[in-house]
Write a protein that holds these residues in place. Sequence first.
Motif, short mmCIF file in Angstrom:
data_model
loop_
_atom_site.label_atom_id
_atom_site.label_comp_id
_atom_site.label_asym_id
_atom_site.label_seq_id
_atom_site.Cartn_x
_atom_site.Cartn_y
_atom_site.Cartn_z
N GLU A 184 47.37 -51.13 31.09
CA GLU A 184 48.44 -52.13 30.67
C GLU A 184 47.84 -52.96 31.14
OE1 GLU A 184 51.83 -50.96 32.48
OE2 GLU A 184 52.26 -48.90 31.92
N LEU A 185 48.35 -54.41 30.99
CA LEU A 185 47.96 -55.91 31.63
C LEU A 185 49.07 -56.81 30.86
CD1 LEU A 185 46.20 -57.81 32.31
CD2 LEU A 185 45.23 -57.79 30.13
N ASP A 186 49.67 -56.97 32.70
CA ASP A 186 51.25 -57.98 31.69
C ASP A 186 50.63 -59.56 32.96
OD1 ASP A 186 53.14 -59.66 32.13
OD2 ASP A 186 54.07 -58.10 32.90
N LEU A 187 50.73 -60.44 32.01
CA LEU A 187 50.01 -61.77 32.52
C LEU A 187 51.48 -62.84 31.56
CD1 LEU A 187 46.45 -62.28 31.46
CD2 LEU A 187 47.24 -61.79 33.55
N SER A 188 52.26 -62.42 31.51
CA SER A 188 53.79 -63.28 30.83
C SER A 188 53.73 -63.51 31.86
CB SER A 188 54.44 -61.84 30.59
OG SER A 188 55.14 -61.12 31.61
N GLN A 189 54.38 -64.76 30.92
CA GLN A 189 55.49 -66.10 32.33
C GLN A 189 54.85 -66.38 33.58
OE1 GLN A 189 59.33 -64.41 33.25
NE2 GLN A 189 59.28 -63.63 32.03
N ASN A 190 53.53 -66.91 32.63
CA ASN A 190 52.50 -67.71 33.77
C ASN A 190 52.62 -69.38 33.24
OD1 ASN A 190 52.42 -66.58 36.04
ND2 ASN A 190 51.62 -64.50 35.16
N ASN A 191 51.75 -70.37 33.74
CA ASN A 191 51.15 -71.15 32.57
C ASN A 191 48.95 -71.27 32.40
OD1 ASN A 191 53.87 -72.99 33.62
ND2 ASN A 191 52.82 -72.91 35.39
N LEU A 192 49.14 -70.08 32.27
CA LEU A 192 47.43 -69.66 31.55
C LEU A 192 47.77 -70.40 30.44
CD1 LEU A 192 47.57 -65.90 32.86
CD2 LEU A 192 47.07 -67.64 33.24
N SER A 193 46.15 -70.68 30.18
CA SER A 193 45.64 -71.71 28.64
C SER A 193 44.63 -71.10 28.22
CB SER A 193 45.80 -72.52 28.67
OG SER A 193 44.87 -73.25 30.24
N GLY A 194 43.71 -72.13 26.98
CA GLY A 194 42.95 -71.90 26.36
C GLY A 194 42.81 -70.68 25.21
N LYS A 195 41.83 -69.89 24.90
CA LYS A 195 41.87 -68.77 24.24
C LYS A 195 42.26 -67.16 24.25
CE LYS A 195 38.85 -70.90 20.26
NZ LYS A 195 38.14 -70.95 19.61
N ILE A 196 42.93 -65.81 23.65
CA ILE A 196 42.58 -64.79 24.22
C ILE A 196 41.38 -64.25 23.66
CG2 ILE A 196 43.97 -62.41 23.34
CD1 ILE A 196 46.74 -64.05 22.54
N PRO A 197 41.13 -63.52 25.28
CA PRO A 197 39.73 -62.86 24.82
C PRO A 197 39.90 -62.27 24.12
CG PRO A 197 40.08 -63.46 27.40
CD PRO A 197 41.27 -63.75 26.10
N THR A 198 38.18 -62.07 22.98
CA THR A 198 38.54 -60.27 22.24
C THR A 198 38.05 -59.23 23.00
OG1 THR A 198 36.74 -61.83 21.77
CG2 THR A 198 37.71 -62.56 20.03
N PHE A 199 38.18 -59.47 24.21
CA PHE A 199 36.83 -58.10 24.57
C PHE A 199 38.72 -57.08 24.88
CE2 PHE A 199 37.23 -60.64 28.36
CZ PHE A 199 38.45 -60.74 29.24
N LEU A 200 39.59 -57.94 25.03
CA LEU A 200 41.37 -56.89 25.03
C LEU A 200 41.07 -56.27 23.93
CD1 LEU A 200 43.40 -59.49 26.50
CD2 LEU A 200 42.08 -58.09 27.72
N GLY A 201 40.50 -56.67 22.68
CA GLY A 201 40.11 -55.88 21.85
C GLY A 201 39.80 -54.18 21.99
N ASP A 202 38.06 -54.85 22.76
CA ASP A 202 38.02 -53.11 22.51
C ASP A 202 37.71 -52.34 24.15
OD1 ASP A 202 35.89 -54.59 21.13
OD2 ASP A 202 35.28 -56.01 22.34
#
Length: 366
Positions: free
Chosen positions: A283-301
Amino acid sequence: MSLSNSLQLSLIQLQNNNFNGRIPPNLGSLQHLRILLLYGNQLEAREPLDWSFLTSLNNCTILEVLQIDQNNLRGLLPKSIANISVTLQILTMATNSIEGSIPPEFGNIVCLTTINLGFNHFSGRIPASIGLLKNLHTLELYFNNFSGEIPSTIGNLSQLNELYIEFNSFSGSIPVSLGHCKSLVGLNLAYNSLTGMIPKEVISISSLGIGLIFEENLLTDTIPLEVGSLVNVGILSLSGNKLSGEIPKSLGKCHLLQILHLGRNFFEGSIPTSLSALRGLQELDLSQNNLSGKIPTFLGDFPGLHNLNLSFNNFEGEVPRKGVFVNKSGISVLGNDKLCGGIRFCIYLFVHFQVLRRFISLLNWQ
């Protein structure tokens, strides 16, 4: 009542039945009593007189275990609890409706290894004398009305393995002295009103294996870089605070991490590439922040990642198309207006293409 006539009794084991009524007030006659297990019944205490059994147990000078949790015990906890046998090792009163505070004299029960007072109506402060219980391994005070600061003397409990005080009204900062508890495997301070920074001395306790949970407090500043010392931790939850700065790259050293919750804070910057080492993440929850950039493809691995919440940030670019990103019920990217692509977007385009194709064919037929 006649049970107390069996003067040689050392063990009373009546747990998990349907006994009701009052606990006999004359159990103190059993001078040889070592273990009293009455949990999981319907035993009652409503008036102060109903608690006289606890006072009588002060006469059981070799009592080691007292478990009366999961009953219908109500009213104020008698102060006589502090006079119970100094040989007592295990005390559990959880899941009742007991009120009152922990008396300062509680620190005199020096052989205690386990205290569980959870799911009650206890209030007041944790007395500083709790630091005298040098043999304590487990302290559970969750779901009560305790308030005030967590006493710094809790750092004296060098053998403490588990500290669970979530869902109370504790305030002030997390004591730095808690970092002296080098044997901790589980630490939960969630759902309180704790303020200030996360002490680096606490977030670097390498023995933590079950989890470190500080969610839903008022903690500020950044996550200390020492978080990388949590090499054995399974759960790290800091959601619902006022933490800021970037997600530290040192988090990638927490190789056994399964659940990482950092949502509802003020984190900024991109998701660090070092997190690609967290192969066991579920489980990874990074919601409701001010994060930016691209979503890393490694999360799909990540083979076990089944719940990914990246909603309401400032991510941009294409959404990956494998792993957890294929499971529409396991991912949320809402509130990121600069995202495009992804499996769900492709399905959206496909459906609308088919509708458009059908519409054109009807025009040609006409």
